[in-house]
Design an enzyme around this catalytic site. Structure first.
Site, short mmCIF file in Angstrom:
data_model
loop_
_atom_site.label_atom_id
_atom_site.label_comp_id
_atom_site.label_asym_id
_atom_site.label_seq_id
_atom_site.Cartn_x
_atom_site.Cartn_y
_atom_site.Cartn_z
N SER A 122 -20.21 44.16 -42.42
CA SER A 122 -19.47 43.75 -43.62
C SER A 122 -20.41 43.54 -44.81
O SER A 122 -21.61 43.31 -44.64
CB SER A 122 -18.72 42.45 -43.37
OG SER A 122 -17.88 42.59 -42.26
N1 SAH Z 1 -19.39 41.47 -37.27
C1 SAH Z 1 -20.02 42.77 -37.25
C2 SAH Z 1 -19.20 43.85 -37.90
C3 SAH Z 1 -17.96 44.06 -37.22
S1 SAH Z 1 -17.13 45.58 -37.43
C4 SAH Z 1 -21.39 42.74 -37.86
O1 SAH Z 1 -21.80 41.71 -38.39
O2 SAH Z 1 -22.06 43.77 -37.80
C5 SAH Z 1 -15.86 45.21 -36.28
C6 SAH Z 1 -16.31 45.31 -34.84
O3 SAH Z 1 -15.23 44.88 -34.04
C7 SAH Z 1 -16.64 46.72 -34.41
O4 SAH Z 1 -17.91 46.78 -33.88
C8 SAH Z 1 -15.57 47.03 -33.36
O5 SAH Z 1 -16.02 47.86 -32.33
C9 SAH Z 1 -15.23 45.65 -32.85
N2 SAH Z 1 -13.92 45.52 -32.20
C10 SAH Z 1 -12.77 46.14 -32.49
N3 SAH Z 1 -11.78 45.73 -31.67
C11 SAH Z 1 -12.34 44.82 -30.83
C12 SAH Z 1 -11.84 44.04 -29.75
N4 SAH Z 1 -10.58 44.15 -29.34
N5 SAH Z 1 -12.70 43.23 -29.11
C13 SAH Z 1 -13.99 43.13 -29.50
N6 SAH Z 1 -14.52 43.84 -30.50
C14 SAH Z 1 -13.70 44.69 -31.17
#
Ligand code: SAH
Length: 320
Positions: free
Chosen positions: A165
């Site tokens: 993000s």
């Molecule tokens: N917080 C992260 C960015 C997140 S992007 C950072 O600081 O880099 C959102 C993430 O959520 C992605 O990596 C995606 O694979 C994950 N995601 C999506 N659905 C999910 C779920 N059901 N459980 C866990 N992770 C999930």
């Protein structure tokens, strides 16, 4: 015959001098080898680490070669006091992050500027949040091709169609959670591990779940190498939370869903706060803040329009 005598005596003097020099050199060699290494070790033990916010006075520092605790084992090794172990007000052992990695001293000016211009200028004032954002080396959480842009005011790709993000959003979500050094946090969507690291600078423990196994694995390794001994990772569907470690003081979701997973609401502590993007994965989304009062009543309000990657897995299945 007459000339021979002085010649021999001169030779003797030279030999004597040579032996004396040799003896002197041997004495110097022994002197260095018996005092040198000990002196160096003692000094290393006293070197202060300038990159450790929230550090306690009189805390013991890590031995340079001390192995770190496995991220998935929240227990403390017996017989081996961890480097930055300290007591919290509840008399529990707390492991703070150890910032031995050279990355913390890299690009500090860019990070400071990022905080001044993108975060503090947009009204985030909590000193813990600002300090965390100044500390965590964001450039280590992105791919080599993105490293130049690591401190820009935008999200960046991290592979597998996912993104890290925008720094301001990370700071905003952390700020809204009102974390303290006693907080236990759950994050859904580890991604690169950046948001988890920011929370881990302030909170006591961060549990983070990632559904893409490769991302979970690389984030776990990165967080371990950077010294985040208070972050615990799991490759799994975050829909179900992490019941073994519930309840949590704070829950942060970083992938958008059209409904809020029921298990997450259950795993929020009374008095706790949860923030996550809510809305259609490809359309309108809002960051929503859920607060649970002491009686377990939940209040929900929209705090900011956003655009996040979709939450996958269980949440996308039609409800029975
Ligand atoms: N917080 C992260 C960015 C997140 S992007 C950072 O600081 O880099 C959102 C993430 O959520 C992605 O990596 C995606 O694979 C994950 N995601 C999506 N659905 C999910 C779920 N059901 N459980 C866990 N992770 C999930």
């Amino acid at each position: 015959m007459i000339e021979e005598y002085p010649e021999t005596s001169r030779k003797r003097i030279f030999v004597l001098l040579f032996l004396l020099i040799l003896l002197g050199l041997v004495a110097i060699y022994f002197a260095i080898n018996t005092t040198g290494p000990n002196t160096v070790v003692a000094e290393q033990g006293n070197i202060a680490d300038p990159n450790q916010p929230l550090s306690e006075p009189n805390q013991t520092k890590a031995e340079p070669n001390q192995p770190q605790t496995e991220p998935n084992q929240p227990t403390i090794e017996p017989n081996q006091p961890p480097a930055r172990e300290m007591e919290d007000p509840n008399d529990k052992k707390v492991l703070r992050p150890v910032h031995k990695h050279p990355a913390y001293t890299e690009r500090t000016v860019e990070r400071a500027r990022m905080v001044d211009w993108q975060i503090e200028a947009r009204t985030i004032k909590d000193p813990n949040v600002l300090s965390a954002m100044r500390t965590v080396p964001r450039h280590v959480f992105v791919r080599l091709t993105e490293q130049r842009s690591a401190y820009n005011d935008n999200p960046l790709p991290i592979g597998y169609e996912q993104t890290i993000s925008q720094p301001y959003i990370v700071a905003f979500m952390t700020d809204v959670l009102k974390l303290t050094r006693n907080s236990k946090v759950l994050e859904i969507g580890t991604g690169s591990g950046y948001q988890a690291a920011v929370c881990a600078e302030i909170a006591q423990q961060v549990y983070t779940i990632e559904i893409v196994e490769e991302l979970a694995k690389s984030a776990k390794e990165r967080l371990k190498e950077l010294g985040y001994r208070n972050v615990f990772t799991k490759a799994s569907d975050g829909y179900f939370g992490w019941p073994e470690h519930a309840p949590f003081d704070a829950i942060i979701g970083t992938a958008a869903a059209g409904r809020i997973p029921e298990p997450l609401i259950e795993q929020l502590k009374p008095g706790g706060r949860m923030i996550l993007p809510y809305g259609s994965p490809r359309g309108f989304q809002y960051l929503v803040l859920l607060t649970k009062d002491k009686d377990g009543n939940v209040r929900k309000r929209n705090v900011m329009p956003v655009r996040f990657v979709p939450m996958t897995g269980e949440v996308q299945k039609p409800r029975q």
